[in-house]
Enzyme design. Structure first.
Site, PDB file in Angstrom:
ATOM      1  CE  LYS A 192    -131.362 -87.380  -9.804  1.00 51.51           C
ATOM      2  NZ  LYS A 192    -130.436 -87.938 -10.374  1.00 51.51           N
ATOM      3  CD  GLU A 266    -122.306 -75.166 -15.435  1.00 51.04           C
ATOM      4  OE1 GLU A 266    -122.310 -74.905 -16.517  1.00 51.04           O
ATOM      5  OE2 GLU A 266    -121.861 -75.349 -14.764  1.00 51.04           O
ATOM      6  CB  CYS A 300    -120.226 -77.199 -17.554  1.00 46.99           C
ATOM      7  SG  CYS A 300    -118.880 -76.427 -16.330  1.00 46.99           S
ATOM      8  CD  GLU A 401    -122.486 -79.272 -23.069  1.00 48.43           C
ATOM      9  OE1 GLU A 401    -123.161 -78.948 -23.068  1.00 48.43           O
ATOM     10  OE2 GLU A 401    -121.695 -78.495 -22.815  1.00 48.43           O
TER      11      GLU A 401
HETATM   12  P1  NAI Z   1    -129.241 -83.751 -17.910  1.00 49.28           P
HETATM   13  O1  NAI Z   1    -129.151 -82.758 -17.309  1.00 49.28           O
HETATM   14  O2  NAI Z   1    -130.531 -85.537 -17.963  1.00 49.28           O
HETATM   15  O3  NAI Z   1    -128.709 -84.774 -15.847  1.00 49.28           O
HETATM   16  C1  NAI Z   1    -128.232 -84.086 -14.996  1.00 49.28           C
HETATM   17  C2  NAI Z   1    -129.006 -84.024 -13.500  1.00 49.28           C
HETATM   18  O4  NAI Z   1    -130.657 -84.392 -13.748  1.00 49.28           O
HETATM   19  C3  NAI Z   1    -129.004 -85.912 -13.688  1.00 49.28           C
HETATM   20  O5  NAI Z   1    -128.768 -85.971 -11.872  1.00 49.28           O
HETATM   21  C4  NAI Z   1    -130.116 -86.540 -13.699  1.00 49.28           C
HETATM   22  O6  NAI Z   1    -130.701 -87.532 -13.228  1.00 49.28           O
HETATM   23  C5  NAI Z   1    -130.947 -85.336 -13.039  1.00 49.28           C
HETATM   24  N1  NAI Z   1    -132.201 -84.964 -13.813  1.00 49.28           N
HETATM   25  C6  NAI Z   1    -132.986 -85.809 -15.485  1.00 49.28           C
HETATM   26  N2  NAI Z   1    -134.007 -85.537 -15.469  1.00 49.28           N
HETATM   27  C7  NAI Z   1    -134.723 -85.090 -14.858  1.00 49.28           C
HETATM   28  C8  NAI Z   1    -135.419 -84.267 -14.456  1.00 49.28           C
HETATM   29  N3  NAI Z   1    -136.563 -83.952 -15.234  1.00 49.28           N
HETATM   30  N4  NAI Z   1    -135.943 -83.404 -12.919  1.00 49.28           N
HETATM   31  C9  NAI Z   1    -134.794 -83.221 -12.726  1.00 49.28           C
HETATM   32  N5  NAI Z   1    -133.686 -83.838 -12.688  1.00 49.28           N
HETATM   33  C10 NAI Z   1    -132.871 -84.186 -13.927  1.00 49.28           C
HETATM   34  O7  NAI Z   1    -128.112 -84.577 -18.626  1.00 49.28           O
HETATM   35  P2  NAI Z   1    -127.189 -85.874 -18.864  1.00 49.28           P
HETATM   36  O8  NAI Z   1    -128.640 -86.971 -19.842  1.00 49.28           O
HETATM   37  O9  NAI Z   1    -126.491 -87.131 -17.974  1.00 49.28           O
HETATM   38  O10 NAI Z   1    -126.310 -85.449 -20.067  1.00 49.28           O
HETATM   39  C11 NAI Z   1    -126.863 -85.411 -21.316  1.00 49.28           C
HETATM   40  C12 NAI Z   1    -125.897 -83.703 -22.097  1.00 49.28           C
HETATM   41  O11 NAI Z   1    -126.124 -82.609 -21.208  1.00 49.28           O
HETATM   42  C13 NAI Z   1    -124.942 -84.248 -21.809  1.00 49.28           C
HETATM   43  O12 NAI Z   1    -124.170 -84.786 -23.318  1.00 49.28           O
HETATM   44  C14 NAI Z   1    -124.593 -82.362 -21.755  1.00 49.28           C
HETATM   45  O13 NAI Z   1    -124.288 -81.734 -23.000  1.00 49.28           O
HETATM   46  C15 NAI Z   1    -124.960 -82.103 -20.842  1.00 49.28           C
HETATM   47  N6  NAI Z   1    -124.232 -81.813 -20.019  1.00 49.28           N
HETATM   48  C16 NAI Z   1    -123.973 -80.270 -19.070  1.00 49.28           C
HETATM   49  C17 NAI Z   1    -123.075 -80.893 -17.666  1.00 49.28           C
HETATM   50  C18 NAI Z   1    -122.816 -79.158 -17.644  1.00 49.28           C
HETATM   51  O14 NAI Z   1    -121.791 -79.211 -16.593  1.00 49.28           O
HETATM   52  N7  NAI Z   1    -123.575 -78.514 -17.534  1.00 49.28           N
HETATM   53  C19 NAI Z   1    -123.327 -82.101 -16.803  1.00 49.28           C
HETATM   54  C20 NAI Z   1    -124.234 -83.160 -17.952  1.00 49.28           C
HETATM   55  C21 NAI Z   1    -124.330 -82.845 -18.857  1.00 49.28           C
END
Ligand code: NAI
Ligand code: MG
Length: 497
Positions: A192, A266, A300, A401
């Protein structure tokens, strides 16, 4: 806000296939069962690129069924050498289609084309590493102390169906960090990708089919958090490998409890980068700039907290701000561009929100600090490299973050003081330090609470070196030998002759 470059401009859009995209289930492109789609947006201009099928629970069901069937079907008969060959062929296809894959990520998330091309080369290298790992799956013979003729040994088996849930910041790289070890171990996958960056995942899965991966081994279900939740809750999924936010990770941990899924998490960080008085500033200053401004800070392991010995503080902070001002901002599709837009409107709003918070908290804006709307940048989601000084540890911009090109700078006097400051965070992904003193380097390496510590460098990743955090930055490792373990179960066998 003065112009950051001579003339930042979005002049050309990459030529990509803009036909609507389907899901990929059991090797076939299919629409969502309910016909739902979503738009994916080009952040350099803020316009819709194309529509993508949006998987609902019924589609996730079908994808998991396909993955389960493939696990018991032809894929089970693939020996390590055959898995290796598929992964090597896939690496070749990624190179052959490198420009196409790079441009998909450029247009989908605004990564600069230079960075995207680098990441494609890196993706092929990763696949070659996982190809090698396919040949290294092994158990142990264990000397036991039971009486009688009893042979005890372990065998390693694929954990089963893996749900790979990936973020938008480095779409193809993050996909391969999960899909690579899963295939090396003999698992099957339902991927996904993030709703902000769905395009490269589908193309990659098509290339995997072309490389000889049997249908159903790698399925792609595009969609938002709801699609991710359906995958996380699905009893037919044995493991979730996730990169993203802490908030979503907590949902996943709870939702996965029903079937006790294996998890790799992660979750980003607020990583400290520490410059000691004796550091080689000619190296440390640009590296500190690159640590936070690369990928517009959406990495990240970005070096988002800068701690500088007071004796060189003014010089380093001015130097990092200058580094940021010197970056060529503009169209990510131009080879000369060094700094692109944020990946989505939500990320723009989020980062601008933090700039307001920083000002309201009383931090000093050394450089950047407001959205760029110069001629040529139009509706693109551009926030310039931003340096905050005059911060204190209680401020939200120091603790949370931001995931944007925003660094907070703090002076320090003693080693004890900077250790306390650096470790005063809920996160623990990475930490870096700059010194020419071996004693300082050794002591600091031990004292910093982070999964990756970089000395006189920043952001080093290698397929053979594990990557993953302490504390709220998650658990389990991507990359390295540890990673493959997380896609295998251990079965202990006692055999009486
Ligand atoms: P997110 O954690 O919501 O999204 C990451 C993935 O999780 C996407 O594929 C999303 O569709 C999926 N997802 C969302 N809700 C879910 C659920 N309930 N169950 C399963 N999968 C789900 O992050 P988002 O909203 O894109 O970004 C928000 C913040 O998260 C960013 O500003 C950043 O601080 C952090 N982030 C950190 C990352 C990293 O590399 N560790 C990457 C992306 C975001
Ligand atoms: Mg997008």
């Amino acid at each position: 806000m003065p112009a950051q470059t001579d003339s930042p401009q979005v002049v050309s859009r990459p030529q990509i296939d803009t036909r609507p995209r389907a899901l990929l289930i059991a090797g076939e492109p299919v629409p969502a069962a309910d016909g739902a789609t979503f738009d994916t947006v080009d952040p350099a201009v803020g316009t819709v690129i194309t529509q993508v099928a949006k998987a609902g629970p019924e589609d996730v069901d079908r994808a998991v069924d396909a993955a389960r069937a493939a696990l018991a079907g032809p894929w089970a008969g693939f020996n390590p050498d055959q898995r290796q060959r598929v992964l090597l062929r896939l690496a070749e296809l990624v190179v052959e289609h490198g420009e196409e894959l790079a441009l998909l990520d450029v247009i989908d998330v605004g990564r600069t084309v230079a960075a995207a091309r680098y990441l494609i080369a890196d993706a092929a290298e990763l696949l070659r590493w996982y190809a090698a790992k396919a040949r290294t799956v092994r158990g142990q013979t264990i000397e036991n102390s039971r009486r009688g003729e009893l042979l005890t040994f372990t065998v390693r088996e694929p954990v089963g169906v893996v749900g790979a849930i990936t973020p938008w910041n480095a779409p193809l790289t993050m996909a391969i960090w999960k899909i690579g070890p899963a295939l090396a171990a003999g698992c099957t996958v339902v991927h996904k990708p993030a709703e902000q960056s769905p395009l490269s995942a589908l193309r990659f899965a098509e290339l995997a089919l072309e490389a000889g991966l049997p249908p159903g081994v790698l399925n792609v279900v595009q969609g938002d958090g709801g699609t991710g939740a359906a995958l996380t809750e699905h009893p037919g999924v044995d493991k979730i490998s996730f990169t993203g936010s802490v908030a979503t990770a907590r949902h996943i941990v709870r939702a996965s409890a029903g079937s006790m899924k294996r998890l790799t998490m992660e979750l980003g960080g607020k990583s400290p980068n520490i410059v000691f008085a004796d550091a080689d500033l000619a190296l440390a200053v640009p590296a500190a700039g690159a640590a936070i401004f690369t990928g517009s800070g959406q990495i990240c392991a970005a070096g988002s907290r800068l701690y500088v010995h007071r004796s060189v503080y003014d010089e380093v902070v001015a130097g990092v701000a200058e580094y940021g001002r010197g970056l060529r901002i503009g169209d990510p599709a131009l080879a000369t561009t060094q700094f692109g837009p944020l990946a989505s409107r939500e990320q723009l709003d989020r980062v601008l929100g933090y700039l307001d918070v920083g000002r309201a908290e009383g931090a000093e804006v050394v450089s950047g600090g407001a959205r760029l709307t110069e001629d040529g940048l139009g509706e693109g989601f551009y926030v310039p490299p931003t340096v905050f000084a005059g911060v204190d540890p209680a401020m939200r911009i120091v603790r949370e973050e931001i995931f944007g090109p925003v660094v907070v700078a703090t002076p320090f006097e003693t080693e004890d003081e900077v250790v306390a400051l650096a470790n005063a965070t809920d996160y623990g992904l990475a930490a870096g330090l700059w010194t020419r003193d071996l004693g300082t380097a050794m002591r600091m390496t031990r004292r910093l609470k982070a999964g990756n510590v970089w000395v006189n460098t920043w952001g080093v990743t290698d397929p053979a070196v594990p990557m993953g955090g302490f504390k709220l930055s998650g658990y389990g490792k991507d990359l390295g030998d540890e990673q493959l373990d997380a896609y295998l179960e251990t079965k202990a066998v006692a055999l009486k002759g």
